[in-house]
Design an enzyme around this catalytic site. Structure first.
Site, mmCIF file in Angstrom:
data_model
loop_
_atom_site.group_PDB
_atom_site.id
_atom_site.type_symbol
_atom_site.label_atom_id
_atom_site.label_comp_id
_atom_site.label_asym_id
_atom_site.label_seq_id
_atom_site.Cartn_x
_atom_site.Cartn_y
_atom_site.Cartn_z
ATOM 1 N N SER A 250 58.303 -8.720 86.800
ATOM 2 C CA SER A 250 59.510 -8.730 87.423
ATOM 3 C C SER A 250 59.574 -10.400 87.223
ATOM 4 C CB SER A 250 59.774 -8.158 88.680
ATOM 5 O OG SER A 250 58.881 -9.340 89.491
ATOM 6 N N LYS A 251 60.843 -10.919 87.635
ATOM 7 C CA LYS A 251 61.151 -12.459 87.962
ATOM 8 C C LYS A 251 60.035 -13.261 88.103
ATOM 9 C CE LYS A 251 63.799 -15.227 86.360
ATOM 10 N NZ LYS A 251 63.840 -15.293 84.731
ATOM 11 N N ARG A 252 59.531 -12.800 89.362
ATOM 12 C CA ARG A 252 58.553 -13.646 90.098
ATOM 13 C C ARG A 252 57.264 -13.838 89.321
ATOM 14 N NH1 ARG A 252 54.961 -10.288 92.830
ATOM 15 N NH2 ARG A 252 55.504 -8.212 92.481
#
Ligand code: GLU
Length: 495
Positions: A250-252
């Protein structure tokens, strides 16, 4: 191997334009593309844009851009599902006629209430079948009265549905755990399930390769094929992609969309190679593959069952390998737009391509991503450098010795007739003997004077590219800087 009547493999990449394409989407596209190219088949691009509420402006362009950038050319399409609504409505009607789907008039309030009751009883949320038994007359009456309705699939209440998956093997679902899924929404748009199945059939898709997360939808799809009387394509659900912490990517975990990788300066061929190894491997050691090698080697039986871990350091390493392998001219050509974008505004544009090419030759070896180039070689382009004067004083040397050496070099440079790495070395080395500085010390001082930093490409090559005017000026500036520094801090030492 399943294939259509001509024995032709037909696969599709079917993104929903609900966001920019991320690594997982593109890995799916890549596997489909590799499979198609390996078998001399057809790769189709289908845009599943029936979820109007979640449509994102610019997503389709970004998907196509990403595919083009990676060289994943499609043979048919893009086909937009929103252009084919009549087909899905007709299909829904067919199922109603066959008694395998039904109109449901339940309001959202009623459905909400059902869900709340189920949740109280700790039951999984599912439709309670309220409209399953409406008579045809009642349905006709309510339709005539323009009551909003959806079409639901009449999922068998008993038995099992088996999904035969080329990667996972047989996966069995108990029908009792499945829902009467909505096929057609009240706005007349199909849901993913209906449009997906109708299109895969209509486009004569032979193999469906898609992310693992879709496997829970597949029993419904299998039942739909069955209800229509169609033979389903072969299914291959591709392993998930996890971040290094084993959570879903994911984005993180950093950049996730293809555009971001392009902006950061990854080469498409490196990302292509890297993505191919997310869930597929030829053996337990080979990591570098050209496109052609991947097309030749790709097969579904080497796609793993277990989740793939996205290893960013490996991508960086691989990108560096691909960058070093580029012919210099090509490297310079690819570097140019990144430098144009990233160098400070004070540097005049357009950059001189010939000069960029000479700079590129000195930094190619140490570049991992193209976006770090501007920082690596900014000193080749800016007018003035800033650095602390103390950087100029060689370790173990006093300012007087350093300054004397700089003066000696400056005189040598000013009078130097030729200007290349070899001639420069023959001017500079003697300055060491003259002043008692070790070459390493003097080179360190000069590196700071010419580049403003303590680590840079080889000194004489750097000076050759910077040119005489710049070097003479920078060295004179450095001497002046050292003078100011000394007057300010060590006046008493009288150096
Ligand atoms: N539209 C779905 C997606 O965005 C397609 C899934 C499939 O390939 O069936 O991933």
């Amino acid at each position: 191997m399943t294939s259509d009547s001509q024995g032709q493999i037909r696969v599709r990449f079917a993104p929903s334009p609900t966001g920019y394409p991320h690594v997982g989407n593109i890995r799916t596209a890549l596997f489909n593309w590799l499979f198609a190219r390996h078998h001399g088949g057809t790769f189709i691009l289908r845009i599943e844009d029936t979820d109007t509420a979640r449509r994102v402006e610019g997503a389709v362009e970004s998907i196509m851009d990403g595919l083009r950038w990676l060289g994943l050319d499609w043979d048919e399409g893009p086909v937009f599902q929103s252009d084919r609504l009549a087909l899905y409505r007709e299909a829904a009607d067919t199922l109603i006629r066959k008694g395998m789907a039904y109109r449901c008039f339940c309001s959202s309030q009623r459905l909400e209430q059902v869900r709340a009751e189920q949740s109280l009883q700790k039951l999984p949320p599912r439709y309670d079948g309220h409209c399953r038994t409406l008579t045809p007359e009642e349905v006709a009456r309510r339709l005539d009265a323009n009551e909003p309705s959806v079409v639901r699939f009449k999922t068998p209440l008993e038995g099992d549905t088996v999904v035969a998956d080329l990667i996972r093997g047989d996966v069995t679902f108990s029908n009792a755990t499945l829902n009467d899924y909505v096929l057609l929404k009240s706005d007349g748009y199909p849901t993913y399930h209906l449009a997906n199945v109708v299109d895969d059939h209509d486009m004569r898709i032979t193999h469906i390769m898609r992310a693992d997360e879709w496997i829970s939808s597949t029993p419904l799809h299998v039942m739909l094929y069955d209800a229509f009387g169609w033979t389903p394509p072969a299914f291959a659900h591709l392993p998930m992609i996890l971040g290094p912490d084993k959570a879903k990517l994911s984005k993180r975990h950093g950049a996730t969309t293809v555009t971001e990788y392009r902006d950061e300066g990854y080469l498409p061929e490196a990302l292509f190679n890297f993505l191919a190894l997310l869930g597929w491997a030829l053996d337990d050691k080979t990591e570098l593959f050209s496109r052609e090698e991947l097309v030749a080697a790709f097969s579904l039986d080497r796609v793993g069952k277990t989740a793939a871990v996205f290893n960013k350091p490996k991508l960086d390493w691989m990108n560096g390998v691909y960058i070093r392998a580029l012919p210099l001219k090509e490297f310079a050509h690819r570097a140019l737009p990144y430098l144009e974008r990233d160098l400070p505004a004070s540097v005049a544009r357009p950059l001189d391509a010939a000069y960029v090419s000479r700079v590129a030759a000195l930094v190619q070896e140490r570049t991992k991503v193209l976006s770090e180039l501007a920082a690596l070689c900014e000193f080749f382009f800016v007018d003035t450098l800033t650095y602390p004067p103390s950087d100029l004083v060689a370790k173990g040397m006093d300012a007087a010795g350093t300054r004397a050496a700089m003066h000696a070099v400056l005189r040598g440079l000013e009078t130097s007739e030729s200007w290349n790495a070899t001639s420069l070395e023959s001017v500079i080395r003697p300055a060491c003997d003259l002043t008692g500085l070790a070459p390493k010390q003097l080179f360190g001082v000069l590196r700071v004077a010419f580049t403003g930093r303590t680590a840079a490409p080889p000194l004489f090559d750097t000076m050759e590219v910077l040119g005489k005017t710049r070097c003479v000026k920078r060295l004179a500036d450095a001497i002046a800087l050292l003078d100011t520094h000394q007057t300010g801090t060590a006046n008493a030492s009288n150096v």
